[in-house]
Motif scaffolding. Structure first.
Motif, short mmCIF file in Angstrom:
data_model
loop_
_atom_site.label_atom_id
_atom_site.label_comp_id
_atom_site.label_asym_id
_atom_site.label_seq_id
_atom_site.Cartn_x
_atom_site.Cartn_y
_atom_site.Cartn_z
N LEU A 20 38.38 34.67 43.32
CA LEU A 20 36.98 34.59 42.91
C LEU A 20 36.83 34.95 41.42
CD1 LEU A 20 35.31 36.13 46.08
CD2 LEU A 20 35.21 33.74 45.31
N ALA A 21 37.65 35.91 40.96
CA ALA A 21 37.62 36.25 39.53
C ALA A 21 38.07 35.06 38.69
CB ALA A 21 38.50 37.47 39.26
N LEU A 22 39.11 34.35 39.16
CA LEU A 22 39.57 33.16 38.46
C LEU A 22 38.49 32.06 38.48
CD1 LEU A 22 41.79 31.44 37.11
CD2 LEU A 22 42.61 30.87 39.40
N LEU A 23 37.83 31.93 39.63
CA LEU A 23 36.77 30.92 39.75
C LEU A 23 35.64 31.19 38.76
CD1 LEU A 23 35.83 28.44 41.45
CD2 LEU A 23 34.66 30.07 42.95
N GLU A 24 35.34 32.47 38.56
CA GLU A 24 34.27 32.83 37.63
C GLU A 24 34.67 32.53 36.19
OE1 GLU A 24 30.89 36.29 37.46
OE2 GLU A 24 32.77 36.67 38.54
N ALA A 25 35.96 32.65 35.88
CA ALA A 25 36.43 32.44 34.51
C ALA A 25 36.72 30.98 34.20
CB ALA A 25 37.67 33.29 34.26
N ASP A 26 37.01 30.18 35.21
CA ASP A 26 37.45 28.80 35.02
C ASP A 26 36.50 27.86 35.76
OD1 ASP A 26 38.76 26.36 34.92
OD2 ASP A 26 40.75 27.19 35.31
N ASP A 27 35.82 26.99 35.00
CA ASP A 27 34.85 26.09 35.62
C ASP A 27 35.43 24.69 35.86
OD1 ASP A 27 35.04 25.07 33.10
OD2 ASP A 27 32.89 25.07 32.67
N GLY A 28 36.77 24.58 35.86
CA GLY A 28 37.38 23.26 35.95
C GLY A 28 37.84 22.84 37.33
N PHE A 29 37.56 23.64 38.37
CA PHE A 29 38.04 23.29 39.70
C PHE A 29 37.09 22.27 40.36
CE2 PHE A 29 40.00 27.51 39.15
CZ PHE A 29 41.32 27.14 39.37
N ASP A 30 37.71 21.31 41.09
CA ASP A 30 36.94 20.28 41.79
C ASP A 30 36.71 20.62 43.26
OD1 ASP A 30 36.79 18.15 39.66
OD2 ASP A 30 38.96 18.43 39.77
N VAL A 31 37.57 21.47 43.83
CA VAL A 31 37.45 21.83 45.24
C VAL A 31 38.14 23.17 45.47
CG1 VAL A 31 39.58 20.62 45.93
CG2 VAL A 31 37.74 20.96 47.61
N ILE A 32 37.66 23.91 46.47
CA ILE A 32 38.27 25.18 46.88
C ILE A 32 38.72 25.03 48.32
CG2 ILE A 32 37.89 27.65 47.25
CD1 ILE A 32 35.52 27.36 45.20
N LEU A 33 39.96 25.44 48.60
CA LEU A 33 40.49 25.43 49.97
C LEU A 33 40.82 26.87 50.34
CD1 LEU A 33 41.58 23.95 52.48
CD2 LEU A 33 43.77 23.71 51.28
N THR A 34 40.19 27.38 51.39
CA THR A 34 40.41 28.78 51.76
C THR A 34 40.67 28.92 53.25
OG1 THR A 34 39.43 31.01 51.71
CG2 THR A 34 37.92 29.19 52.07
N ASP A 35 41.56 29.87 53.56
CA ASP A 35 41.77 30.22 54.95
C ASP A 35 40.59 31.07 55.42
OD1 ASP A 35 42.99 30.38 57.39
OD2 ASP A 35 44.38 31.98 56.83
N LEU A 36 40.38 31.10 56.74
CA LEU A 36 39.24 31.87 57.26
C LEU A 36 39.61 33.33 57.47
CD1 LEU A 36 36.30 31.52 58.19
CD2 LEU A 36 37.17 31.24 60.51
N ASN A 37 40.76 33.58 58.07
CA ASN A 37 41.17 34.96 58.39
C ASN A 37 42.17 35.47 57.35
OD1 ASN A 37 39.68 35.11 60.87
ND2 ASN A 37 41.19 33.71 61.74
N MET A 38 41.70 36.35 56.49
CA MET A 38 42.55 36.92 55.44
C MET A 38 42.29 38.41 55.31
SD MET A 38 42.21 34.02 52.42
CE MET A 38 40.40 34.10 52.41
N ARG A 39 43.27 39.13 54.77
CA ARG A 39 43.11 40.58 54.56
C ARG A 39 42.16 40.83 53.39
NH1 ARG A 39 48.51 39.71 55.30
NH2 ARG A 39 48.84 39.70 53.04
N GLY A 40 41.32 41.78 53.51
CA GLY A 40 40.43 42.20 52.43
C GLY A 40 39.11 41.47 52.42
N MET A 41 39.11 40.17 52.57
CA MET A 41 37.87 39.38 52.55
C MET A 41 38.11 38.11 53.36
SD MET A 41 35.82 37.72 49.28
CE MET A 41 35.65 39.30 48.47
N ASP A 42 37.23 37.81 54.29
CA ASP A 42 37.44 36.61 55.10
C ASP A 42 36.85 35.38 54.41
OD1 ASP A 42 34.70 36.67 55.50
OD2 ASP A 42 34.81 37.31 57.57
N GLY A 43 37.13 34.21 55.00
CA GLY A 43 36.69 32.95 54.40
C GLY A 43 35.19 32.79 54.36
#
Length: 460
Positions: free
Chosen positions: A39-62
Protein backbone atom coordinates in the motif's frame (compact mmCIF):
# COMPACT_ATOMS: atom_id res chain seq x y z
CA UNK A 1 3.98 2.53 -21.73
CA UNK A 2 3.58 -1.16 -20.76
CA UNK A 3 0.91 -2.62 -18.53
CA UNK A 4 1.81 -2.93 -14.84
CA UNK A 5 0.41 -5.11 -12.07
CA UNK A 6 0.99 -5.00 -8.31
CA UNK A 7 0.82 -8.50 -6.74
CA UNK A 8 0.22 -8.76 -2.96
CA UNK A 9 0.59 -12.19 -1.36
CA UNK A 10 2.47 -13.31 1.76
CA UNK A 11 3.47 -16.51 -0.06
CA UNK A 12 6.74 -15.78 -1.89
CA UNK A 13 6.40 -18.85 -4.11
CA UNK A 14 2.96 -17.76 -5.24
CA UNK A 15 4.28 -14.25 -5.99
CA UNK A 16 7.10 -15.69 -8.08
CA UNK A 17 4.76 -18.00 -10.02
CA UNK A 18 2.20 -15.26 -10.73
CA UNK A 19 4.78 -12.64 -11.71
CA UNK A 20 6.54 -15.05 -14.11
CA UNK A 21 3.28 -15.91 -15.85
CA UNK A 22 2.19 -12.26 -16.13
CA UNK A 23 5.55 -11.25 -17.59
CA UNK A 24 5.14 -13.94 -20.25
CA UNK A 25 1.85 -12.23 -21.15
CA UNK A 26 3.38 -8.78 -21.50
CA UNK A 27 2.44 -7.47 -18.04
CA UNK A 28 5.19 -6.02 -15.83
CA UNK A 29 4.62 -7.47 -12.36
CA UNK A 30 5.80 -5.98 -9.05
CA UNK A 31 5.38 -8.21 -5.96
CA UNK A 32 5.12 -7.48 -2.25
CA UNK A 33 4.64 -10.05 0.53
CA UNK A 34 3.67 -7.35 3.04
CA UNK A 35 0.29 -5.65 2.47
CA UNK A 36 1.49 -2.55 4.34
CA UNK A 37 4.55 -2.25 2.08
CA UNK A 38 2.39 -2.80 -0.99
CA UNK A 39 0.00 0.00 0.00
CA UNK A 40 2.94 2.35 0.68
CA UNK A 41 4.27 1.57 -2.80
CA UNK A 42 0.80 2.13 -4.28
CA UNK A 43 0.67 5.55 -2.65
CA UNK A 44 4.08 6.51 -4.06
CA UNK A 45 3.63 5.06 -7.57
CA UNK A 46 0.60 5.97 -9.69
CA UNK A 47 1.61 3.80 -12.65
CA UNK A 48 -0.14 0.52 -11.78
CA UNK A 49 -2.99 -0.69 -14.02
CA UNK A 50 -4.28 -3.48 -11.75
CA UNK A 51 -3.79 -4.88 -8.24
CA UNK A 52 -3.90 -8.62 -7.52
CA UNK A 53 -4.19 -9.57 -3.85
CA UNK A 54 -4.71 -12.71 -1.86
CA UNK A 55 -7.59 -12.67 0.61
CA UNK A 56 -6.02 -14.42 3.62
CA UNK A 57 -2.71 -12.84 4.60
CA UNK A 58 -0.84 -12.14 7.83
CA UNK A 59 -1.17 -8.62 9.21
CA UNK A 60 -3.90 -7.39 6.86
CA UNK A 61 -6.46 -9.35 4.87
CA UNK A 62 -7.54 -8.74 1.28
CA UNK A 63 -10.76 -7.03 2.34
CA UNK A 64 -8.77 -4.35 4.16
CA UNK A 65 -6.40 -4.07 1.18
CA UNK A 66 -9.39 -3.42 -1.12
CA UNK A 67 -10.66 -0.66 1.14
CA UNK A 68 -7.27 1.07 1.46
CA UNK A 69 -6.50 0.71 -2.25
CA UNK A 70 -9.85 2.29 -3.09
CA UNK A 71 -8.90 5.28 -0.92
CA UNK A 72 -5.37 5.61 -2.34
CA UNK A 73 -5.98 4.84 -6.05
CA UNK A 74 -9.76 4.64 -6.62
CA UNK A 75 -9.30 4.20 -10.38
CA UNK A 76 -7.03 1.13 -10.14
CA UNK A 77 -9.09 -2.10 -10.16
CA UNK A 78 -8.39 -4.82 -7.57
CA UNK A 79 -8.72 -8.55 -8.30
CA UNK A 80 -8.94 -10.79 -5.20
CA UNK A 81 -7.84 -14.43 -4.89
CA UNK A 82 -10.16 -16.22 -2.48
CA UNK A 83 -10.57 -19.78 -1.23
CA UNK A 84 -12.74 -22.14 -3.28
CA UNK A 85 -16.41 -21.82 -2.42
CA UNK A 86 -15.96 -18.68 -0.27
CA UNK A 87 -18.71 -16.76 -2.02
CA UNK A 88 -19.51 -14.79 1.13
CA UNK A 89 -15.96 -13.45 1.39
CA UNK A 90 -15.90 -12.76 -2.36
CA UNK A 91 -19.03 -10.66 -1.97
CA UNK A 92 -17.41 -8.82 0.94
CA UNK A 93 -14.41 -8.06 -1.27
CA UNK A 94 -16.63 -6.71 -4.05
CA UNK A 95 -18.44 -4.52 -1.52
CA UNK A 96 -15.06 -3.29 -0.26
CA UNK A 97 -14.19 -2.13 -3.77
CA UNK A 98 -12.76 -5.17 -5.57
CA UNK A 99 -13.34 -5.27 -9.32
CA UNK A 100 -13.34 -9.08 -9.62
CA UNK A 101 -12.27 -12.28 -7.85
CA UNK A 102 -10.87 -15.70 -8.71
CA UNK A 103 -10.98 -18.82 -6.54
CA UNK A 104 -8.30 -21.24 -5.39
CA UNK A 105 -6.84 -23.44 -6.69
CA UNK A 106 -5.98 -20.73 -9.18
CA UNK A 107 -6.72 -21.44 -12.84
CA UNK A 108 -4.01 -19.32 -14.45
CA UNK A 109 -6.00 -18.79 -17.66
CA UNK A 110 -9.07 -17.63 -15.73
CA UNK A 111 -6.87 -15.33 -13.65
CA UNK A 112 -5.21 -13.91 -16.79
CA UNK A 113 -8.63 -13.23 -18.31
CA UNK A 114 -9.81 -11.46 -15.14
CA UNK A 115 -6.67 -9.32 -15.10
CA UNK A 116 -7.04 -8.47 -18.81
CA UNK A 117 -10.61 -7.31 -18.16
CA UNK A 118 -9.48 -5.27 -15.17
CA UNK A 119 -6.64 -3.62 -17.13
CA UNK A 120 -9.03 -2.81 -20.01
CA UNK A 121 -11.46 -1.36 -17.44
CA UNK A 122 -8.68 0.84 -16.02
CA UNK A 123 -7.68 2.04 -19.49
CA UNK A 124 -11.28 2.89 -20.35
CA UNK A 125 -11.71 4.85 -17.10
CA UNK A 126 -8.54 6.78 -17.89
CA UNK A 127 -9.87 7.55 -21.37
CA UNK A 128 -13.19 8.77 -19.94
CA UNK A 129 -11.32 11.07 -17.53
CA UNK A 130 -9.17 12.39 -20.37
CA UNK A 131 -12.23 13.13 -22.47
CA UNK A 132 -13.90 14.96 -19.58
CA UNK A 133 -10.83 17.17 -19.29
CA UNK A 134 -10.80 17.67 -23.07
CA UNK A 135 -14.42 18.82 -23.05
CA UNK A 136 -13.81 21.17 -20.13
CA UNK A 137 -10.58 22.61 -21.53
CA UNK A 138 -10.15 25.35 -24.11
CA UNK A 139 -10.35 24.42 -27.79
CA UNK A 140 -10.33 26.10 -31.17
CA UNK A 141 -13.66 24.49 -32.13
CA UNK A 142 -15.96 24.55 -29.09
CA UNK A 143 -18.97 23.27 -31.06
CA UNK A 144 -17.16 21.05 -33.59
CA UNK A 145 -16.09 18.40 -31.10
CA UNK A 146 -13.54 15.80 -32.07
CA UNK A 147 -9.93 14.77 -31.54
CA UNK A 148 -9.80 11.91 -34.06
CA UNK A 149 -7.54 12.15 -37.11
CA UNK A 150 -10.63 12.42 -39.32
CA UNK A 151 -12.01 15.40 -37.40
CA UNK A 152 -8.61 17.09 -37.07
CA UNK A 153 -8.47 16.99 -40.86
CA UNK A 154 -11.88 18.68 -41.09
CA UNK A 155 -10.89 21.33 -38.54
CA UNK A 156 -7.64 22.04 -40.37
CA UNK A 157 -9.51 22.38 -43.67
CA UNK A 158 -11.99 24.81 -42.12
CA UNK A 159 -9.14 26.98 -40.85
CA UNK A 160 -7.57 27.04 -44.33
CA UNK A 161 -10.71 27.91 -46.30
CA UNK A 162 -12.57 30.09 -43.79
CA UNK A 163 -11.52 33.41 -45.34
CA UNK A 164 -12.04 32.34 -48.94
CA UNK A 165 -15.25 33.62 -50.51
CA UNK A 166 -15.56 30.58 -52.80
CA UNK A 167 -18.67 28.44 -52.49
CA UNK A 168 -18.33 25.46 -50.13
CA UNK A 169 -20.11 22.10 -50.39
CA UNK A 170 -20.40 20.18 -47.12
CA UNK A 171 -21.30 16.52 -47.48
CA UNK A 172 -21.88 13.78 -44.96
CA UNK A 173 -24.48 11.44 -43.58
CA UNK A 174 -27.53 12.79 -41.81
CA UNK A 175 -26.68 13.90 -38.28
CA UNK A 176 -22.93 14.40 -38.77
CA UNK A 177 -23.07 18.14 -38.04
CA UNK A 178 -23.05 19.85 -41.42
CA UNK A 179 -24.73 23.01 -40.11
CA UNK A 180 -22.21 23.12 -37.24
CA UNK A 181 -19.41 23.12 -39.84
CA UNK A 182 -21.12 25.90 -41.80
CA UNK A 183 -21.36 28.00 -38.63
CA UNK A 184 -17.70 27.28 -37.83
CA UNK A 185 -16.73 28.49 -41.31
CA UNK A 186 -18.75 31.66 -40.79
CA UNK A 187 -17.32 32.28 -37.29
CA UNK A 188 -13.75 32.10 -38.61
CA UNK A 189 -14.30 34.17 -41.74
CA UNK A 190 -13.92 37.89 -42.22
CA UNK A 191 -17.73 37.92 -42.54
CA UNK A 192 -18.22 36.78 -38.95
CA UNK A 193 -19.80 40.10 -37.93
CA UNK A 194 -22.40 39.67 -40.67
CA UNK A 195 -25.54 37.50 -40.51
CA UNK A 196 -25.59 33.73 -40.73
CA UNK A 197 -28.74 32.74 -42.62
CA UNK A 198 -29.83 29.14 -43.22
CA UNK A 199 -32.61 27.49 -45.19
CA UNK A 200 -33.53 23.82 -45.37
CA UNK A 201 -34.35 23.31 -49.04
CA UNK A 202 -36.22 20.08 -48.25
CA UNK A 203 -38.55 21.78 -45.76
CA UNK A 204 -39.91 24.55 -48.03
CA UNK A 205 -42.72 23.74 -50.50
CA UNK A 206 -41.67 23.94 -54.14
CA UNK A 207 -44.17 26.75 -54.76
CA UNK A 208 -42.47 28.92 -52.11
CA UNK A 209 -38.78 28.09 -52.41
CA UNK A 210 -38.08 30.66 -55.14
CA UNK A 211 -39.69 33.44 -53.13
CA UNK A 212 -37.78 32.39 -49.98
CA UNK A 213 -34.46 32.49 -51.78
CA UNK A 214 -34.83 35.43 -54.15
CA UNK A 215 -37.65 37.46 -52.60
CA UNK A 216 -40.76 38.84 -54.32
CA UNK A 217 -42.39 42.13 -55.16
CA UNK A 218 -45.72 43.22 -53.82
CA UNK A 219 -48.60 41.54 -55.66
CA UNK A 220 -46.38 38.90 -57.29
CA UNK A 221 -48.82 36.22 -56.13
CA UNK A 222 -51.78 35.79 -53.83
CA UNK A 223 -51.00 36.97 -50.28
CA UNK A 224 -47.90 38.88 -51.46
CA UNK A 225 -49.16 42.06 -49.76
CA UNK A 226 -45.65 43.44 -49.23
CA UNK A 227 -42.32 43.08 -50.96
CA UNK A 228 -39.74 40.74 -49.48
CA UNK A 229 -35.99 40.80 -50.09
CA UNK A 230 -35.30 37.05 -49.88
CA UNK A 231 -32.54 35.16 -48.07
CA UNK A 232 -29.76 35.93 -50.56
CA UNK A 233 -30.14 39.63 -49.86
CA UNK A 234 -30.79 39.10 -46.13
CA UNK A 235 -27.42 37.36 -45.90
CA UNK A 236 -25.55 40.40 -47.29
CA UNK A 237 -22.17 40.73 -45.60
CA UNK A 238 -22.48 37.25 -44.12
CA UNK A 239 -23.06 33.60 -45.01
CA UNK A 240 -26.03 31.82 -46.56
CA UNK A 241 -26.36 28.07 -45.89
CA UNK A 242 -28.40 26.13 -48.44
CA UNK A 243 -29.01 22.98 -46.41
CA UNK A 244 -30.27 19.79 -48.09
CA UNK A 245 -29.48 21.29 -51.47
CA UNK A 246 -29.86 17.85 -53.03
CA UNK A 247 -33.63 18.24 -52.51
CA UNK A 248 -33.85 21.51 -54.46
CA UNK A 249 -36.51 21.20 -57.20
CA UNK A 250 -35.13 20.95 -60.73
CA UNK A 251 -37.20 23.95 -61.83
CA UNK A 252 -35.39 26.20 -59.35
CA UNK A 253 -31.87 24.93 -60.03
CA UNK A 254 -31.18 27.04 -63.18
CA UNK A 255 -32.26 30.18 -61.30
CA UNK A 256 -29.96 29.33 -58.43
CA UNK A 257 -27.11 28.70 -60.88
CA UNK A 258 -27.64 32.12 -62.49
CA UNK A 259 -27.72 33.82 -59.09
CA UNK A 260 -24.41 32.20 -58.11
CA UNK A 261 -22.78 33.13 -61.40
CA UNK A 262 -24.05 36.73 -61.63
CA UNK A 263 -24.15 37.50 -57.87
CA UNK A 264 -27.60 38.96 -58.50
CA UNK A 265 -31.14 37.76 -57.85
CA UNK A 266 -34.42 38.65 -59.52
CA UNK A 267 -37.34 38.76 -57.05
CA UNK A 268 -40.46 36.84 -58.07
CA UNK A 269 -42.64 39.17 -60.12
CA UNK A 270 -39.89 41.77 -60.39
CA UNK A 271 -38.22 43.30 -63.45
CA UNK A 272 -34.93 44.41 -61.91
CA UNK A 273 -32.11 42.30 -60.52
CA UNK A 274 -30.77 42.96 -57.02
CA UNK A 275 -27.07 42.41 -56.20
CA UNK A 276 -26.09 40.46 -53.11
CA UNK A 277 -22.82 39.97 -51.22
CA UNK A 278 -22.96 36.72 -49.28
CA UNK A 279 -20.80 33.65 -49.08
CA UNK A 280 -22.73 30.57 -50.18
CA UNK A 281 -22.34 27.29 -48.33
CA UNK A 282 -24.33 24.26 -49.51
CA UNK A 283 -24.84 21.02 -47.58
CA UNK A 284 -26.32 17.64 -48.40
CA UNK A 285 -26.46 14.04 -47.23
CA UNK A 286 -27.25 12.95 -50.80
CA UNK A 287 -24.81 11.44 -53.29
CA UNK A 288 -24.80 14.33 -55.78
CA UNK A 289 -22.65 12.41 -58.26
CA UNK A 290 -25.42 9.85 -58.52
CA UNK A 291 -28.09 12.57 -58.61
CA UNK A 292 -26.29 14.18 -61.56
CA UNK A 293 -26.15 10.82 -63.37
CA UNK A 294 -29.86 10.28 -62.70
CA UNK A 295 -30.59 13.83 -63.98
CA UNK A 296 -32.11 14.86 -60.65
CA UNK A 297 -29.44 17.53 -60.16
CA UNK A 298 -27.86 19.81 -62.76
CA UNK A 299 -24.22 19.05 -63.47
CA UNK A 300 -23.33 22.72 -64.01
CA UNK A 301 -24.90 23.67 -60.66
CA UNK A 302 -23.01 20.83 -58.97
CA UNK A 303 -19.67 22.16 -60.20
CA UNK A 304 -20.64 25.70 -59.20
CA UNK A 305 -21.38 24.78 -55.57
CA UNK A 306 -18.54 22.25 -55.27
CA UNK A 307 -15.63 24.71 -55.51
CA UNK A 308 -14.41 23.82 -52.01
CA UNK A 309 -15.49 20.52 -50.49
CA UNK A 310 -15.72 19.53 -46.83
CA UNK A 311 -16.61 15.86 -46.31
CA UNK A 312 -17.72 15.02 -42.79
CA UNK A 313 -16.86 11.51 -41.54
CA UNK A 314 -19.58 9.41 -39.89
CA UNK A 315 -19.28 8.84 -36.14
CA UNK A 316 -18.34 5.18 -36.69
CA UNK A 317 -15.14 6.39 -38.42
CA UNK A 318 -14.19 8.76 -35.57
CA UNK A 319 -13.03 6.33 -32.87
CA UNK A 320 -13.28 7.66 -29.32
CA UNK A 321 -14.84 10.94 -30.50
CA UNK A 322 -18.13 9.26 -29.58
CA UNK A 323 -17.11 9.47 -25.90
CA UNK A 324 -16.06 13.10 -26.26
CA UNK A 325 -19.41 13.97 -27.85
CA UNK A 326 -21.33 11.99 -25.25
CA UNK A 327 -19.48 13.78 -22.43
CA UNK A 328 -20.36 17.20 -23.87
CA UNK A 329 -24.05 16.30 -24.18
CA UNK A 330 -24.15 14.80 -20.68
CA UNK A 331 -22.74 18.00 -19.22
CA UNK A 332 -25.13 20.16 -21.24
CA UNK A 333 -28.25 18.23 -20.20
CA UNK A 334 -27.12 17.84 -16.58
CA UNK A 335 -26.63 21.61 -16.33
CA UNK A 336 -29.94 22.33 -18.05
CA UNK A 337 -31.91 20.05 -15.72
CA UNK A 338 -29.92 20.62 -12.54
CA UNK A 339 -28.81 16.98 -12.19
CA UNK A 340 -25.49 15.91 -10.69
CA UNK A 341 -24.38 13.68 -13.54
CA UNK A 342 -20.67 13.93 -14.31
CA UNK A 343 -20.12 11.47 -17.16
CA UNK A 344 -20.12 7.86 -18.32
CA UNK A 345 -19.36 4.70 -16.42
CA UNK A 346 -16.65 2.59 -18.11
CA UNK A 347 -19.19 -0.12 -18.98
CA UNK A 348 -21.48 2.43 -20.65
CA UNK A 349 -18.51 3.93 -22.50
CA UNK A 350 -17.64 0.46 -23.79
CA UNK A 351 -21.16 0.03 -25.21
CA UNK A 352 -21.01 3.44 -26.91
CA UNK A 353 -17.73 2.51 -28.59
CA UNK A 354 -19.16 -0.81 -29.82
CA UNK A 355 -22.28 0.74 -31.39
CA UNK A 356 -22.21 1.92 -35.05
CA UNK A 357 -24.32 5.11 -34.63
CA UNK A 358 -26.37 5.20 -37.86
CA UNK A 359 -27.88 8.49 -36.66
CA UNK A 360 -24.42 9.94 -35.97
CA UNK A 361 -24.03 12.96 -33.65
CA UNK A 362 -27.77 13.60 -33.52
CA UNK A 363 -28.34 10.04 -32.28
CA UNK A 364 -25.65 10.46 -29.59
CA UNK A 365 -27.35 13.65 -28.42
CA UNK A 366 -30.75 11.96 -28.20
CA UNK A 367 -29.30 8.95 -26.37
CA UNK A 368 -27.51 11.12 -23.82
CA UNK A 369 -30.60 13.29 -23.26
CA UNK A 370 -32.55 10.12 -22.46
CA UNK A 371 -29.76 8.75 -20.26
CA UNK A 372 -29.39 11.92 -18.19
CA UNK A 373 -33.16 12.08 -17.72
CA UNK A 374 -33.35 8.44 -16.54
CA UNK A 375 -30.23 7.97 -14.43
CA UNK A 376 -30.25 8.12 -10.68
CA UNK A 377 -26.46 7.95 -10.40
CA UNK A 378 -23.54 10.38 -10.87
CA UNK A 379 -22.45 8.35 -13.92
CA UNK A 380 -24.48 7.07 -16.86
CA UNK A 381 -24.80 3.28 -16.57
CA UNK A 382 -25.47 0.67 -19.24
CA UNK A 383 -29.07 0.41 -18.02
CA UNK A 384 -29.61 4.11 -18.81
CA UNK A 385 -28.79 3.60 -22.52
CA UNK A 386 -31.41 2.82 -25.19
CA UNK A 387 -32.02 -0.90 -25.76
CA UNK A 388 -30.59 -0.88 -29.29
CA UNK A 389 -27.26 0.40 -27.90
CA UNK A 390 -27.25 -1.96 -24.90
CA UNK A 391 -28.02 -4.99 -27.05
CA UNK A 392 -25.97 -4.12 -30.15
CA UNK A 393 -23.69 -6.80 -31.50
CA UNK A 394 -21.28 -5.94 -34.35
CA UNK A 395 -21.93 -7.68 -37.65
CA UNK A 396 -19.16 -9.60 -39.34
CA UNK A 397 -18.57 -10.85 -42.86
CA UNK A 398 -18.04 -14.62 -42.68
CA UNK A 399 -15.69 -15.78 -45.42
CA UNK A 400 -14.47 -19.15 -44.21
CA UNK A 401 -15.09 -22.11 -41.96
CA UNK A 402 -13.36 -25.29 -40.82
CA UNK A 403 -15.88 -27.51 -42.58
CA UNK A 404 -15.40 -27.50 -46.40
CA UNK A 405 -19.18 -27.75 -46.78
CA UNK A 406 -19.45 -24.32 -45.13
CA UNK A 407 -17.16 -22.60 -47.61
CA UNK A 408 -18.79 -20.41 -50.26
CA UNK A 409 -17.81 -19.41 -53.80
CA UNK A 410 -15.60 -16.37 -54.32
CA UNK A 411 -18.47 -14.44 -55.88
CA UNK A 412 -20.54 -14.94 -52.72
CA UNK A 413 -17.63 -13.69 -50.58
CA UNK A 414 -17.43 -10.62 -52.83
CA UNK A 415 -21.18 -10.05 -52.59
CA UNK A 416 -21.19 -10.23 -48.79
CA UNK A 417 -18.20 -7.93 -48.48
CA UNK A 418 -19.51 -5.31 -50.90
CA UNK A 419 -22.90 -5.25 -49.17
CA UNK A 420 -21.15 -4.91 -45.80
CA UNK A 421 -19.08 -1.97 -47.05
CA UNK A 422 -22.21 -0.38 -48.51
CA UNK A 423 -23.94 -0.77 -45.14
CA UNK A 424 -20.95 0.79 -43.33
CA UNK A 425 -21.00 3.69 -45.83
CA UNK A 426 -24.62 4.40 -44.96
CA UNK A 427 -25.78 3.42 -48.46
CA UNK A 428 -23.59 6.04 -50.13
CA UNK A 429 -22.40 4.28 -53.27
CA UNK A 430 -19.77 6.89 -54.14
CA UNK A 431 -18.11 6.41 -50.74
CA UNK A 432 -18.51 2.61 -50.91
CA UNK A 433 -16.93 2.51 -54.38
CA UNK A 434 -14.00 4.59 -53.10
CA UNK A 435 -13.45 2.19 -50.18
CA UNK A 436 -13.69 -0.85 -52.46
CA UNK A 437 -11.36 0.61 -55.07
CA UNK A 438 -14.05 0.42 -57.76
CA UNK A 439 -15.56 3.04 -60.01
CA UNK A 440 -19.25 3.78 -59.42
CA UNK A 441 -20.39 2.17 -62.67
CA UNK A 442 -18.70 -1.12 -61.79
CA UNK A 443 -20.28 -1.10 -58.33
CA UNK A 444 -23.64 -0.28 -59.92
CA UNK A 445 -23.35 -3.25 -62.28
CA UNK A 446 -22.47 -5.65 -59.47
CA UNK A 447 -25.41 -4.50 -57.35
CA UNK A 448 -27.76 -4.82 -60.31
CA UNK A 449 -26.53 -8.37 -60.94
CA UNK A 450 -27.24 -9.46 -57.39
CA UNK A 451 -30.50 -7.56 -56.94
CA UNK A 452 -32.07 -5.84 -59.95
CA UNK A 453 -33.03 -2.30 -59.00
CA UNK A 454 -30.50 -2.09 -56.15
CA UNK A 455 -28.00 -0.21 -58.30
CA UNK A 456 -30.38 2.70 -58.54
CA UNK A 457 -31.19 2.84 -54.84
CA UNK A 458 -30.77 5.95 -52.76
CA UNK A 459 -27.15 7.04 -52.66
CA UNK A 460 -26.99 8.38 -49.15
Amino acid sequence: MGRRALIIDDDEAMCAWLSADLRSRGVEATTRTSPAEALALLEADDGFDVILTDLNMRGMDGIAVCGRAAEIRPDVPVVVITAFGSIETAVQAIRAGAYDYVTKPVDIEALALALERAIAHHALKAEVRRLRRAVAGPGGFPDLIGRSAAMRGVQDLIERIADADATVLITGESGTGKEVVAKALHARSRRKEGPFVAINCAAVPESLIESELFGHVRGAFTDARAARSGLFVEANGGTLLLDEIGELPLAVQPKLLRALQERRVRPVGGNAEVPFDARIVAATNRDLDEAVEARRFREDLYYRINVLHVELPPVRARGSDVLLLAQRFIEDFATRWGKEVVGLSPAAAERLLAYTWPGNVREIQNAMERAVALTGYPEITVEDLPAKIREHRPSHVLVAGDDPSELVPLEEVERRYILRVLEAAGGNKTLAARILGLDRKTLHRKLERWEPGAGGAKGS
